[in-house]
Structures are given as C-alpha cells and as structure tokens.
Design a protein around this motif. Structure first.
Motif, PDB file in Angstrom:
ATOM      1  N   THR A  18       0.837  -1.204   0.000  1.00 18.74           N
ATOM      2  CA  THR A  18       0.000   0.000   0.000  1.00 18.74           C
ATOM      3  C   THR A  18       0.869   1.249   0.000  1.00 18.74           C
ATOM      4  O   THR A  18       0.633   2.192  -0.758  1.00 18.74           O
ATOM      5  CB  THR A  18      -0.927   0.008   1.229  1.00 18.74           C
ATOM      6  OG1 THR A  18      -1.789  -1.142   1.184  1.00 18.74           O
ATOM      7  CG2 THR A  18      -1.766   1.271   1.285  1.00 18.74           C
ATOM      8  N   ALA A  22       1.278   4.094  -3.032  1.00 25.64           N
ATOM      9  CA  ALA A  22       1.026   5.501  -2.715  1.00 25.64           C
ATOM     10  C   ALA A  22       2.214   6.367  -3.106  1.00 25.64           C
ATOM     11  O   ALA A  22       2.054   7.477  -3.634  1.00 25.64           O
ATOM     12  CB  ALA A  22       0.718   5.650  -1.224  1.00 25.64           C
ATOM     13  N   GLY A  33      -1.840   7.600   1.551  1.00 21.11           N
ATOM     14  CA  GLY A  33      -1.186   6.358   1.945  1.00 21.11           C
ATOM     15  C   GLY A  33      -0.794   6.382   3.413  1.00 21.11           C
ATOM     16  O   GLY A  33      -1.002   5.399   4.140  1.00 21.11           O
TER      17      GLY A  33
END
Length: 394
Positions: A18, A22, A33
């Motif tokens: 993740t 981001a 993020g």
C-alpha cells in the motif's frame, strides 16, 4: 493447520505494498497512503480487539520466508521514494513503467509538492520502522541462522542501526529493566530525551560488547571482524545507492527517513519497558515488559507485541510466542501507544497509574524497594500523595 494462521502474517507485506503504490502514485496519494496505514493500525486495533490464540505451525519455513521477503519489499519502497524525490527519471524507469500500467508516473512525480514529500518521509520512515526494524529484530535474534542474520542486518541498515543486532540481543535482553539497559526508560523520562539517550548509549553499548568479543577471540578492533563497523558500512552502501539514483537530494531525504525509522524504534523501546524495574539477581520474567495482544498489531508486526514472552525467552520465533494475557498491558496497540507516547503529558497521565499498579501487582519485595526509589526520583511519589494513592510497603 488453517492456512489463515499463515496468511495473517502477510498483513505487513500488504501494508508495505500500500505504501509502495502511494509513493509511486505521488501527489495527494502519498498523504492518503500515510493516513491509510495509520488508520489501519490504530483503527484496526480499536475495532478488532485481542488475539490470544496460540496455533501450532507445522511449516515454520514458510513463516521464515515471509520475514526474508520483507527485505526486497523495503528496498522497493525506499527505492520508489528516492526516485520520487530525485530531480530526473533515472534510467527512464518511470516512463517505461508508465507505458505498462497506463498511469503517468513521471507527471505525478513532477507534480508532487514539498509538503506531500514530507508526508512521504513520514510514510517511508514508518515503513523502515515497521517492515525494516520489526523484521530485522526478529531475524537478528536467530543467531543460529547466518542467512537470517545477514538479511536482518541489511534491513536494520536502512535506519543506520545494524549495531542494534548486537546491543539488543547481547545487551538489552540481559540487562532489561535495570539501570544498565540503555533501552529501558526510567520513570518520569521524556520520550524525546529517551530517543537521544537510548540511541547514543545503545551504540556505545554495542561497541563495548563487540570490543569484548573481539578481545576474547584475539582479533583486531579496527578490522573487518568488527560487526559494528561492518554495520555502519552497510548503511553507507544504502546511502551510496541513494546517491547513485538522485544525488545529494536523494541522500538527504533518505537520511531523514532513516533517522525517523530509528526514532520510532526508540519510541517502541520506551513503550515496551517504561518504568520497569528488576532486581539484577532475578531472571527476566514476562512481568518485566509491557505487553499487548491487539489483533492487528500482532498480525501485522510479526507478534512483536507479545513482548512479555519474547523477553522471557528471546530465542522463541515469533510464530510460537504466547499471548500472556495476565502480563502488564500497554495502553493499546503499538501505533496507538506510540502516538500517545509522543504527547508526554498524556503519556504520563495514563502510564503513572499503570506503573504504580505494576509495583503493587507484579513487583517482588526487592523490586518494590527499587520502585520506591524510582518513584521518589521521578516525582511519582508526589503525584501519588496528591491523588491519595496507597503506598506499597515491602
């Protein structure tokens, strides 16, 4: 064995992916993020409660591979951020990747503001402190496995802290909750002072431990045999890689990220042992560490939060750590407690009653004497009197 018990430890990799996405997306995605990662840990712990299960794993090699996979993931995260802050698209990598994914990474990189890169520094520092340090910590405890030790030290090199693998294993675990341990914060200490004091004294301790080891073996202090010096060299290699990608701009950003990651480690040390006292003649027990069984923290930090068992038996791998639900408990999950620790008035308001309860419920007679002295030095005795809290008599 339910496959879920293996899969749950992949959460830390999902957090890292993740963060990677981001960073590559740039702009407001970096901010989003960071918010997403923090909300996942803090909100997840608040909603999902505790995990006190103790499954038996029959394929520990799979769990070790999960640890090893954290190194390439961390390298990609740091590399992506270094590319993002670098003046040019080194090797035309951004343009090439944009062609395949249909998203203009170079335009996003150029549109990212300084403030958004600031959020990126915090996000990458958090990844160095979790994916890097948490995993490196677990791997460098495996002193019987040279490959795990090597990978763990490279992960710690991103926070300029490969010396941690020496001081933590051979110093902290021996002296925890005593005045000889740099990582144990005495009662009343401010977290920001602890970051500085523990960092400096931890490196000094690592140097002393390594000097004694080399002397016993008849080896030179200033040589390739010195693991502290090799650790510093590993961090220089990481910085050299950043320089090759983006020059001094990239190096400057990486230094900020690495120092933040190191600071987060020291805040975690602060949380895990704040105010604890131990009779040096007494073996380390589960009661000498603050514990938490919050589900998301445990699953997405390789059970680091089961710290009471970890200190009682440091050689036990993360997947075999027990929850010890009756051990002294932290305020909350790790990131929740970390945020509170960064607000000293709130921290002391919440932790002073816990420390005093530890004196009453967990301390031995000898430790109560040590605790009374610690309370007097820190001013906790005055606070106790003001709030009519009972004194503990040895």
């Amino acid at each position: 064995m339910n496959i879920f018990h293996y899969a749950k430890f992949l959460l830390i990799h999902l957090v890292g992916l993740t963060a990677l996405l981001a960073i590559l997306a740039g702009g407001h995605w970096m901010v989003l993020g960071l918010v997403t990662v923090m909300a996942f840990y803090i909100g997840g712990d608040a909603i999902c409660g505790d995990d006190t299960t103790t499954p038996h794993f029959i394929h520990p090699g799979v769990l070790t591979c999960m640890l090893w996979l954290a190194l390439p993931l961390l390298m990609m995260i740091v590399g992506a951020f270094i590319w993002s802050v670098s003046p040019a698209d080194v090797g035309n990598l951004g343009a090439s990747l944009s062609h395949y994914i249909g998203y203009d990474l170079v335009a996003a990189k150029q549109a990212t503001t300084a403030w958004q890169h600031g959020a990126g520094v915090v996000l990458v520092g958090l990844m160095i402190g979790t994916i890097g340090t948490v995993t490196g910590h677990e791997l460098t405890h495996r002193t019987w496995d040279p490959m795990s030790m090597l990978i763990g030290r490279w992960m710690l090199a991103f926070s300029f802290d490969a010396a941690f693998s020496i001081e933590h294993v051979y110093g902290h675990h021996r002296y925890v909750a005593t005045a000889q341990d740099p990582a144990t914060a005495p009662r009343g200490r401010n977290v920001y002072w602890h970051i500085v004091a523990s960092t400096l004294n931890g490196n000094i301790s690592a140097w002393q431990i390594e000097r004694r080891r080399l002397k016993r073996k008849g080896l030179g202090l200033f040589s390739l045999h010195n693991a502290v010096l090799r650790g510093y060299a590993m961090s220089l290699v990481v910085l050299a890689g950043a320089y090759a990608i983006g020059g001094m701009v990239a190096v400057s950003y990486l230094i900020l990220c690495g120092l933040l990651g190191k600071a987060l480690l020291e805040v975690v040390n602060y949380m895990e042992h704040y105010g604890m006292v131990r009779d040096p003649a007494t073996p380390v027990q589960p009661r000498h560490s603050w514990n938490t069984n919050k589900r998301i923290t445990s699953w997405a930090m390789f059970n680091l939060s089961r710290h009471s068992h970890h200190h009682a038996q440091g050689e036990v791998p993360y997947h075999d750590l027990k929850p010890f639900p009756h051990a002294p408990m932290m305020i909350g999950g790790y990131l929740t407690t970390l945020v509170i620790a960064l607000i000293p008035p709130l921290w002391h308001t919440l932790m002073t009653p816990k420390v005093l309860d530890w004196d009453k419920s967990f301390a031995t007679q000898e430790e109560r004497k040590l605790a009374m002295t610690a309370n007097q030095r820190s001013g906790i005795d005055s606070l106790r009197a003001a709030n009519a809290l009972p004194h503990y008599h040895p």
